[in-house]
Design a protein around this motif. Structure first.
Motif, PDB file in Angstrom:
ATOM      1  N   ASP A  39       1.439   2.878  -2.975  1.00  0.00           N
ATOM      2  CA  ASP A  39       1.729   4.285  -2.703  1.00  0.00           C
ATOM      3  C   ASP A  39       1.458   5.143  -3.943  1.00  0.00           C
ATOM      4  O   ASP A  39       0.906   6.249  -3.840  1.00  0.00           O
ATOM      5  CB  ASP A  39       3.183   4.457  -2.266  1.00  0.00           C
ATOM      6  CG  ASP A  39       3.464   3.852  -0.896  1.00  0.00           C
ATOM      7  OD1 ASP A  39       2.500   3.580  -0.148  1.00  0.00           O
ATOM      8  OD2 ASP A  39       4.658   3.631  -0.589  1.00  0.00           O
ATOM      9  N   SER A  85       4.230  -2.623  -2.364  1.00  0.00           N
ATOM     10  CA  SER A  85       4.035  -1.466  -1.493  1.00  0.00           C
ATOM     11  C   SER A  85       4.207  -0.166  -2.274  1.00  0.00           C
ATOM     12  O   SER A  85       3.434   0.787  -2.121  1.00  0.00           O
ATOM     13  CB  SER A  85       5.028  -1.532  -0.324  1.00  0.00           C
ATOM     14  OG  SER A  85       4.832  -0.459   0.554  1.00  0.00           O
ATOM     15  N   ALA A 119       1.860  -8.103   1.383  1.00  0.00           N
ATOM     16  CA  ALA A 119       2.192  -6.754   0.923  1.00  0.00           C
ATOM     17  C   ALA A 119       1.117  -5.716   1.249  1.00  0.00           C
ATOM     18  O   ALA A 119       1.200  -4.573   0.797  1.00  0.00           O
ATOM     19  CB  ALA A 119       2.503  -6.721  -0.579  1.00  0.00           C
ATOM     20  N   ARG A 153       7.152  -7.842  -1.788  1.00  0.00           N
ATOM     21  CA  ARG A 153       6.516  -6.916  -0.838  1.00  0.00           C
ATOM     22  C   ARG A 153       6.868  -5.453  -1.126  1.00  0.00           C
ATOM     23  O   ARG A 153       5.994  -4.580  -1.147  1.00  0.00           O
ATOM     24  CB  ARG A 153       6.936  -7.298   0.581  1.00  0.00           C
ATOM     25  CG  ARG A 153       6.195  -6.539   1.666  1.00  0.00           C
ATOM     26  CD  ARG A 153       6.754  -6.906   3.048  1.00  0.00           C
ATOM     27  NE  ARG A 153       6.638  -8.330   3.288  1.00  0.00           N
ATOM     28  CZ  ARG A 153       5.567  -8.919   3.790  1.00  0.00           C
ATOM     29  NH1 ARG A 153       4.504  -8.185   4.073  1.00  0.00           N
ATOM     30  NH2 ARG A 153       5.557 -10.221   4.020  1.00  0.00           N
ATOM     31  N   ASN A 156      -0.559  -2.705   2.860  1.00  0.00           N
ATOM     32  CA  ASN A 156      -0.080  -1.550   3.614  1.00  0.00           C
ATOM     33  C   ASN A 156      -1.254  -0.602   3.869  1.00  0.00           C
ATOM     34  O   ASN A 156      -2.412  -0.969   3.668  1.00  0.00           O
ATOM     35  CB  ASN A 156       1.100  -0.863   2.913  1.00  0.00           C
ATOM     36  CG  ASN A 156       0.703  -0.072   1.682  1.00  0.00           C
ATOM     37  OD1 ASN A 156      -0.468   0.055   1.328  1.00  0.00           O
ATOM     38  ND2 ASN A 156       1.703   0.482   0.991  1.00  0.00           N
ATOM     39  N   SER A 207      -6.044   0.416   1.646  1.00  0.00           N
ATOM     40  CA  SER A 207      -5.034  -0.027   0.681  1.00  0.00           C
ATOM     41  C   SER A 207      -5.704  -0.773  -0.457  1.00  0.00           C
ATOM     42  O   SER A 207      -6.873  -1.178  -0.370  1.00  0.00           O
ATOM     43  CB  SER A 207      -4.011  -0.941   1.368  1.00  0.00           C
ATOM     44  OG  SER A 207      -4.636  -2.122   1.828  1.00  0.00           O
TER      45      SER A 207
END
Length: 522
Positions: A477, A473, A330, A469, A332, A322
């Protein structure tokens, strides 16, 4: 033999019993601590310098309004006795402690605080922290004790930014408003004074004028610079010329000492701490080959992080999937979710075929020694081998000195290169804004308007950081899909010290602030 020489020297040190000896002259009180590092202190002026060695100086010689103190995850008052956002969220007010004084005896007032921030932004050194302060519109000082920051837009990460080395306060009577200060005339109000610095060492003594939160447990610090020479660093540990080896021993050295019973018998201890330091592969989005998403995906499907961690870093780092590392709000696993945790040759092949590439893809991986860790070049050779073993790539490695390396990145000469990051403050903003905001540090031609124009301003304005968060996230992504960078590892902090030293565990934490004052020699 060359690759294991430093480790062998460390083993010899352990067997020798590590008799204490010093070749660095008479530095006074016996509880002054000598520390060896591989980093260099590039500058001593906080308006410049964005490297770990320089910030080691800033965090111990200068005060900031707030600081990251032992045991706290949020900034705490330091030169200020109180700081708070006003109702508008674009106004931040700080009130100074009473009787603050610089090491030269001059009083520290709000005039010095305003001067320091204005100066850093005016000088705007290419290697300095001015980008951290870009949200400041204006600073006013209604009286000698009060500073009011007027921000261009809400920035709830602002307290963390001014708690970093970028918030260092200098004496307006001593420092020029528009040029950098020479290293022999360093004046701060922090726990230590910088008595002298040259190419081989820096000598710090306790600042008797200091007024702040730190409780100092030693009479001073001496730093010896080894400039990437792990052999000499290990030899100094063997002789007892240094008390601590920090930021310089290879993963192999640390692994051998950690597993050695002889080390414990010889009074040497490996101290491990948490860290938010990260390393990424950066892709030049304008490169004729690497600019193709299929090529980047094929690389992401091919790299085996666990092999790198086991073979090169000997467990002294962790695989990273990540943009925001573990331990930071946060975090991920976006890259794991999209590209997996090990080689997937068929997916890599299909990604290249989608770009019409049927022959081996020639790529050069650009590295620089020392700056991002002593094992970086070895790591990149291992990555190149992984790519070549897939039969999809013809990869080679080029390593150049850091000055030339930075110029090559700025000129867009490199298709794939390394970027390490030691955070300025432990907030997800510091792992996203510098990378994907305007004028970012990656300089790889990547711009995502949704990230830049929507997500980053939205997260910056949120006072309750837990509420960011979902947006952070989403950002991670999006970056994983676009693949302008590929996270490789998250580091751990290590120091190797003689048993007479205590306090290291109090300074090896995700804030990355190495607190001299916590170290004690018995």
């Amino acid at each position: 033999m060359r690759a294991c020489s430093a480790a062998l020297l460390l083993v010899a040190a352990l067997l020798s019993g590590c008799n204490v000896r010093s070749d660095f002259g008479n530095f006074g009180n016996s509880n002054r601590i000598v520390m060896g590092i591989s980093d260099n202190v590039v500058v001593t002026d906080p308006a410049s310098g964005y490297d770990p060695g320089s910030w080691l100086v800033f965090n111990n010689v200068f005060q900031s309004l707030l600081s990251f103190q032992t045991g706290y995850s949020e900034p705490q008052p330091e030169a200020a006795k109180k700081c708070t956002f006003l109702t508008s969220r674009t106004t931040y007010r700080c009130t100074l402690r009473d009787n603050l004084t610089f090491s030269n005896g001059n009083a520290l007032t709000s005039e010095d605080v305003k001067f320091s921030f204005d100066r850093t932004m005016k000088i705007d050194d290419p290697s300095g922290p001015a980008p951290l302060l870009s949200s400041i519109e204006d600073i006013t000082t209604p009286d000698a004790m009060t500073i009011i920051f007027h921000l261009k837009a809400p920035d709830m990460a602002f307290p963390g930014k001014i708690a970093s080395g970028g918030g260092s306060i200098v004496d307006h009577r001593t420092y020029s408003a528009d040029s950098l200060q020479k290293s022999e005339n360093v004046v701060g109000s922090g726990p230590y004074k910088l008595d002298s610095i040259d190419n081989s060492r820096a000598v710090f003594s306790v600042n008797s004028n200091y007024r702040g939160s730190a409780r100092i447990k030693n009479s001073g610090i001496i730093i010896i610079f080894y400039r990437g020479d792990q052999r000499s660093l290990a030899l100094a540990l063997e002789k007892g010329d240094i008390d601590i080896a920090y930021r310089g021993l290879t993963a192999q050295d640390i692994s051998q000492v950690s597993s050695s019973g002889t080390a414990r018998e010889g009074g040497i201890e490996v101290v491990e701490g948490s860290s938010a330091e990260v390393q990424h592969l950066v892709f030049n989005m304008s490169d004729p080959l690497v600019g193709k998403i299929g090529v980047r995906k094929a690389i992401a499907y091919t790299i085996n992080r666990y092999a790198l961690i086991n073979d090169i870093y000997r467990g002294t780092a962790s695989p990273l999937y990540s943009i925001i590392p573990a331990g930071i709000l946060a975090h991920n696993t976006a890259f794991f979710d999209m590209y997996g945790d090990g080689p997937q040759p068929e997916k890599a092949k299909r990604a290249l075929l989608a770009e019409g590439l049927t022959e081996k893809v020639k790529v050069t991986l650009w590295s620089t020694p020392i700056r991002y860790g002593p094992s970086t070049d070895e790591e990149f050779e291992a990555i190149a081998k992984q790519l070549n073993d897939s039969d999809l790539f013809e990869a080679s490695v080029r390593s150049v000195p850091f000055g030339r390396y930075e110029k090559g990145i700025a000129a867009g000469e490199y298709g794939i290169y390394v970027k390490g990051w030691v955070p300025d403050y432990p907030d997800p903003d510091n792992f996203t804004q510098p990378f994907f905001g305007e004028d970012n540090v990656l300089r790889n031609g990547y711009r995502n308007s949704d990230i830049t124009d929507r997500i980053l301003p939205k997260t910056a304005s949120e006072s309750d950081r837990a509420h960011t968060r979902k947006d952070f996230s989403e950002l991670q992504d999006q970056v994983a899909r676009d693949l302008p960078i590929l996270p490789i590892w998250q580091g751990k902090q290590y120091a190797v010290a003689h048993g007479r030293i205590s306090g290291l565990r109090l300074t090896l934490d995700p804030s990355t602030v190495f607190r001299f004052w916590e170290l004690e020699k018995t």
